[in-house]
Design a protein around this motif. Structure first.
Motif, short mmCIF file in Angstrom:
data_model
loop_
_atom_site.label_atom_id
_atom_site.label_comp_id
_atom_site.label_asym_id
_atom_site.label_seq_id
_atom_site.Cartn_x
_atom_site.Cartn_y
_atom_site.Cartn_z
N ALA A 1 50.38 88.02 -70.06
CA ALA A 1 50.42 86.85 -70.94
C ALA A 1 50.77 85.59 -70.15
N ILE A 2 51.76 85.69 -69.29
CA ILE A 2 52.15 84.54 -68.46
C ILE A 2 51.00 84.14 -67.55
N ASP A 3 50.40 85.12 -66.89
CA ASP A 3 49.35 84.82 -65.91
C ASP A 3 48.11 84.18 -66.53
N HIS A 4 47.87 84.41 -67.81
CA HIS A 4 46.66 83.89 -68.46
C HIS A 4 46.95 82.76 -69.43
N SER A 5 48.09 82.11 -69.28
CA SER A 5 48.48 81.05 -70.20
C SER A 5 48.99 79.83 -69.44
N LEU A 6 49.14 78.75 -70.18
CA LEU A 6 49.81 77.55 -69.70
C LEU A 6 51.27 77.72 -70.11
N ASN A 7 52.17 77.75 -69.15
CA ASN A 7 53.58 78.06 -69.39
C ASN A 7 54.44 76.83 -69.21
N PHE A 8 55.49 76.75 -70.03
CA PHE A 8 56.45 75.66 -69.97
C PHE A 8 57.83 76.26 -69.79
N GLY A 9 58.47 75.96 -68.68
CA GLY A 9 59.84 76.37 -68.47
C GLY A 9 60.75 75.18 -68.70
N LEU A 10 61.88 75.42 -69.34
CA LEU A 10 62.89 74.40 -69.56
C LEU A 10 64.09 74.76 -68.69
N TYR A 11 64.54 73.81 -67.88
CA TYR A 11 65.55 74.09 -66.85
C TYR A 11 66.74 73.14 -66.94
N GLU A 12 67.90 73.66 -66.55
CA GLU A 12 69.07 72.82 -66.34
C GLU A 12 68.94 72.24 -64.93
N ASP A 13 69.00 70.94 -64.82
CA ASP A 13 68.79 70.30 -63.52
C ASP A 13 69.86 70.68 -62.50
N ALA A 14 71.12 70.71 -62.90
CA ALA A 14 72.21 70.95 -61.95
C ALA A 14 72.13 72.33 -61.31
N SER A 15 71.90 73.35 -62.12
CA SER A 15 71.89 74.72 -61.60
C SER A 15 70.50 75.23 -61.29
N GLY A 16 69.48 74.62 -61.89
CA GLY A 16 68.11 75.11 -61.75
C GLY A 16 67.81 76.28 -62.65
N ALA A 17 68.80 76.71 -63.44
CA ALA A 17 68.62 77.87 -64.31
C ALA A 17 67.63 77.56 -65.44
N GLN A 18 66.79 78.52 -65.73
CA GLN A 18 65.87 78.38 -66.85
C GLN A 18 66.61 78.70 -68.14
N VAL A 19 66.47 77.81 -69.13
CA VAL A 19 67.14 77.99 -70.42
C VAL A 19 66.18 78.01 -71.59
N GLY A 20 64.89 77.86 -71.31
CA GLY A 20 63.90 77.88 -72.39
C GLY A 20 62.52 78.17 -71.87
N TYR A 21 61.66 78.56 -72.79
CA TYR A 21 60.30 78.95 -72.43
C TYR A 21 59.37 78.69 -73.61
N ALA A 22 58.15 78.30 -73.30
CA ALA A 22 57.07 78.21 -74.29
C ALA A 22 55.77 78.55 -73.57
N ARG A 23 54.87 79.16 -74.31
CA ARG A 23 53.58 79.57 -73.74
C ARG A 23 52.47 79.04 -74.62
N VAL A 24 51.39 78.58 -73.98
CA VAL A 24 50.24 78.07 -74.71
C VAL A 24 48.99 78.80 -74.23
N VAL A 25 48.26 79.35 -75.19
CA VAL A 25 46.96 79.96 -74.92
C VAL A 25 45.93 78.89 -75.27
N THR A 26 45.11 78.50 -74.31
CA THR A 26 44.19 77.38 -74.55
C THR A 26 42.96 77.46 -73.66
N ASP A 27 41.88 76.86 -74.15
CA ASP A 27 40.69 76.66 -73.33
C ASP A 27 40.74 75.31 -72.62
N ARG A 28 41.78 74.53 -72.89
CA ARG A 28 42.01 73.20 -72.31
C ARG A 28 40.91 72.19 -72.65
#
Length: 144
Positions: free
Chosen positions: A46-73
């Motif tokens: 699913a990740i490899d075939h989608s447009l992915n959005f990661g949400l990160y904390e700038d200070a630590s670089g830790a990922q705190v959120g995710y969203a995935r979009v399936v699209t033909d663009r």
């Protein structure tokens, strides 16, 4: 449409190499009602075939959120797998992430962006999503 700024100290990236794939799989397969028990291999596809959005904390670089979009663009997109880590909830990150996805997709000139939610209608309404005007026109093959 209302613009939403990410809370200070956070950023969104569509770089799939930044994703904490293990965390995304754990979040979804253990904590998301729509993806409970999703196998890791299926999540990777699913990740490899989608447009992915990661949400990160700038200070630590830790990922705190995710969203995935399936699209033909070109004409259509489906927003799915939106998830905010439990420890990061309650700070407006979900709405800000949905707005970041909306804004990124706007540049593509898509005719339609859909999503399905069982419990977060107000989050998506804040960034412009609305119920289907003519649900009788839509059909589904598979799970409902």
């Amino acid at each position: 449409m209302t613009s939403f700024e990410l809370p200070a100290g956070h950023s969104v990236s569509t770089d799939p190499d930044r994703l904490d794939r293990e965390a995304v799989h754990r979040w979804l397969s253990e904590g998301a009602y729509w993806a409970l028990g999703r196998p890791r291999a299926k999540q990777e596809l699913a990740i490899d075939h989608s447009l992915n959005f990661g949400l990160y904390e700038d200070a630590s670089g830790a990922q705190v959120g995710y969203a995935r979009v399936v699209t033909d663009r070109a004409t259509f997109a489906w927003l799915c797998d939106v998830f905010i880590a439990p420890g990061a909830r309650g700070r407006g990150l979900g709405t800000a992430l949905a707005a970041a996805v909306r804004d990124e997709l706007a540049a593509l000139g898509l005719r339609r962006v859909l999503l399905a939610t069982g419990d977060a209608h107000e989050v998506y309404a804040r960034v412009g999503f609305a119920p289907l005007a003519l649900p009788e026109k839509w059909m589904v093959l598979g799970e409902q």
